[in-house]
Design a protein around this motif. Structure first.
Motif, PDB file in Angstrom:
ATOM      1  N   LEU A   1      82.677  47.179   6.909  1.00  0.00           N
ATOM      2  CA  LEU A   1      82.967  45.725   7.524  1.00  0.00           C
ATOM      3  C   LEU A   1      82.187  44.742   6.849  1.00  0.00           C
ATOM      4  O   LEU A   1      82.140  43.507   7.140  1.00  0.00           O
ATOM      5  CB  LEU A   1      82.385  45.595   8.847  1.00  0.00           C
ATOM      6  CG  LEU A   1      83.424  46.897   9.895  1.00  0.00           C
ATOM      7  CD1 LEU A   1      82.816  46.653  11.156  1.00  0.00           C
ATOM      8  CD2 LEU A   1      84.778  46.222   9.840  1.00  0.00           C
ATOM      9  N   LYS A   2      81.534  45.044   5.556  1.00  0.00           N
ATOM     10  CA  LYS A   2      80.527  44.123   4.953  1.00  0.00           C
ATOM     11  C   LYS A   2      81.502  42.950   4.261  1.00  0.00           C
ATOM     12  O   LYS A   2      82.314  43.386   3.620  1.00  0.00           O
ATOM     13  CB  LYS A   2      79.677  44.891   3.858  1.00  0.00           C
ATOM     14  CG  LYS A   2      78.825  43.797   3.293  1.00  0.00           C
ATOM     15  CD  LYS A   2      77.985  44.546   2.035  1.00  0.00           C
ATOM     16  CE  LYS A   2      77.509  45.825   2.600  1.00  0.00           C
ATOM     17  NZ  LYS A   2      76.532  46.642   1.721  1.00  0.00           N
ATOM     18  N   ARG A   3      80.996  41.793   4.366  1.00  0.00           N
ATOM     19  CA  ARG A   3      81.857  40.667   3.551  1.00  0.00           C
ATOM     20  C   ARG A   3      80.831  40.134   2.534  1.00  0.00           C
ATOM     21  O   ARG A   3      79.727  40.174   2.882  1.00  0.00           O
ATOM     22  CB  ARG A   3      82.191  39.718   4.662  1.00  0.00           C
ATOM     23  CG  ARG A   3      82.948  40.143   5.737  1.00  0.00           C
ATOM     24  CD  ARG A   3      84.327  40.440   5.087  1.00  0.00           C
ATOM     25  NE  ARG A   3      85.400  40.597   6.274  1.00  0.00           N
ATOM     26  CZ  ARG A   3      85.921  41.947   6.377  1.00  0.00           C
ATOM     27  NH1 ARG A   3      85.927  42.631   5.368  1.00  0.00           N
ATOM     28  NH2 ARG A   3      86.686  42.176   7.448  1.00  0.00           N
ATOM     29  N   LYS A   4      81.708  39.451   1.641  1.00  0.00           N
ATOM     30  CA  LYS A   4      80.819  38.771   0.578  1.00  0.00           C
ATOM     31  C   LYS A   4      79.715  37.916   1.178  1.00  0.00           C
ATOM     32  O   LYS A   4      80.192  37.231   2.183  1.00  0.00           O
ATOM     33  CB  LYS A   4      81.327  38.177  -0.616  1.00  0.00           C
ATOM     34  CG  LYS A   4      82.377  39.414  -1.341  1.00  0.00           C
ATOM     35  CD  LYS A   4      83.420  38.602  -2.385  1.00  0.00           C
ATOM     36  CE  LYS A   4      84.244  39.493  -3.060  1.00  0.00           C
ATOM     37  NZ  LYS A   4      85.008  39.020  -3.921  1.00  0.00           N
ATOM     38  N   GLU A   5      78.873  37.426   0.458  1.00  0.00           N
ATOM     39  CA  GLU A   5      77.933  36.284   1.023  1.00  0.00           C
ATOM     40  C   GLU A   5      78.576  35.053   0.954  1.00  0.00           C
ATOM     41  O   GLU A   5      78.060  34.186   1.915  1.00  0.00           O
ATOM     42  CB  GLU A   5      76.606  36.448   0.152  1.00  0.00           C
ATOM     43  CG  GLU A   5      75.672  37.533   0.176  1.00  0.00           C
ATOM     44  CD  GLU A   5      74.487  37.374  -0.414  1.00  0.00           C
ATOM     45  OE1 GLU A   5      73.994  36.140  -0.475  1.00  0.00           O
ATOM     46  OE2 GLU A   5      73.722  38.550  -0.599  1.00  0.00           O
ATOM     47  N   THR A   6      79.527  34.718   0.085  1.00  0.00           N
ATOM     48  CA  THR A   6      80.267  33.346   0.084  1.00  0.00           C
ATOM     49  C   THR A   6      81.514  33.594   1.022  1.00  0.00           C
ATOM     50  O   THR A   6      82.470  32.845   0.875  1.00  0.00           O
ATOM     51  CB  THR A   6      80.719  33.339  -1.356  1.00  0.00           C
ATOM     52  OG1 THR A   6      81.583  34.337  -1.709  1.00  0.00           O
ATOM     53  CG2 THR A   6      79.506  33.175  -2.232  1.00  0.00           C
ATOM     54  N   TYR A   7      81.459  34.510   1.812  1.00  0.00           N
ATOM     55  CA  TYR A   7      83.019  34.523   2.733  1.00  0.00           C
ATOM     56  C   TYR A   7      83.145  33.352   3.389  1.00  0.00           C
ATOM     57  O   TYR A   7      84.370  32.993   3.752  1.00  0.00           O
ATOM     58  CB  TYR A   7      82.653  35.953   3.783  1.00  0.00           C
ATOM     59  CG  TYR A   7      83.752  36.199   4.548  1.00  0.00           C
ATOM     60  CD1 TYR A   7      85.071  36.644   3.899  1.00  0.00           C
ATOM     61  CD2 TYR A   7      84.006  35.822   5.835  1.00  0.00           C
ATOM     62  CE1 TYR A   7      86.264  36.941   4.870  1.00  0.00           C
ATOM     63  CE2 TYR A   7      85.035  36.000   6.697  1.00  0.00           C
ATOM     64  CZ  TYR A   7      86.231  36.548   6.007  1.00  0.00           C
ATOM     65  OH  TYR A   7      87.316  36.895   6.929  1.00  0.00           O
ATOM     66  N   TYR A   8      82.058  32.624   4.109  1.00  0.00           N
ATOM     67  CA  TYR A   8      82.432  31.422   5.010  1.00  0.00           C
ATOM     68  C   TYR A   8      82.132  30.304   4.258  1.00  0.00           C
ATOM     69  O   TYR A   8      82.320  29.214   4.779  1.00  0.00           O
ATOM     70  CB  TYR A   8      81.486  31.579   6.277  1.00  0.00           C
ATOM     71  CG  TYR A   8      81.785  32.786   7.051  1.00  0.00           C
ATOM     72  CD1 TYR A   8      82.727  32.657   7.931  1.00  0.00           C
ATOM     73  CD2 TYR A   8      80.894  33.884   7.211  1.00  0.00           C
ATOM     74  CE1 TYR A   8      82.838  33.625   8.867  1.00  0.00           C
ATOM     75  CE2 TYR A   8      81.116  34.913   8.091  1.00  0.00           C
ATOM     76  CZ  TYR A   8      82.333  34.812   8.826  1.00  0.00           C
ATOM     77  OH  TYR A   8      82.411  35.644   9.700  1.00  0.00           O
TER      78      TYR A   8
END
Length: 86
Positions: free
Chosen positions: A78-85
């Protein structure tokens, strides 16, 4: 004989001597709980494995380890990139 001010003394729960004492008491209580299984005659096995000595202790430990492993796996999936938002 001079004492340190109370602000300089660490809280009693974070002192290394207290932590060692609490671990010792915790392990003693766990060992006593498992050892009490020798004298208890109140539980009757519903299936073959739950009648073994210390079943609830090792089953609880194995379940806890399984939950940690599953949580780590979910964290990877479920991890997203740090720049996802952004």
């Amino acid at each position: 004989m001079s004492q340190r001010p109370a602000a300089d003394q660490p809280h009693w729960l974070v002192r290394p001597s207290t932590i060692r004492l609490l671990w010792g008491v915790f392990l003693l209580v766990l060992a006593a709980t498992v050892a009490a299984d020798v004298w208890l005659d109140g539980h009757h096995a519903l299936f073959g494995l739950d009648g073994t000595f210390g079943f609830f202790a090792w089953y609880g430990f194995a379940t806890c380890v399984a939950m940690v492993v599953v949580a780590k796996g979910l964290g990877i999936v479920l991890k997203r990139k740090e720049t996802y938002y952004d």
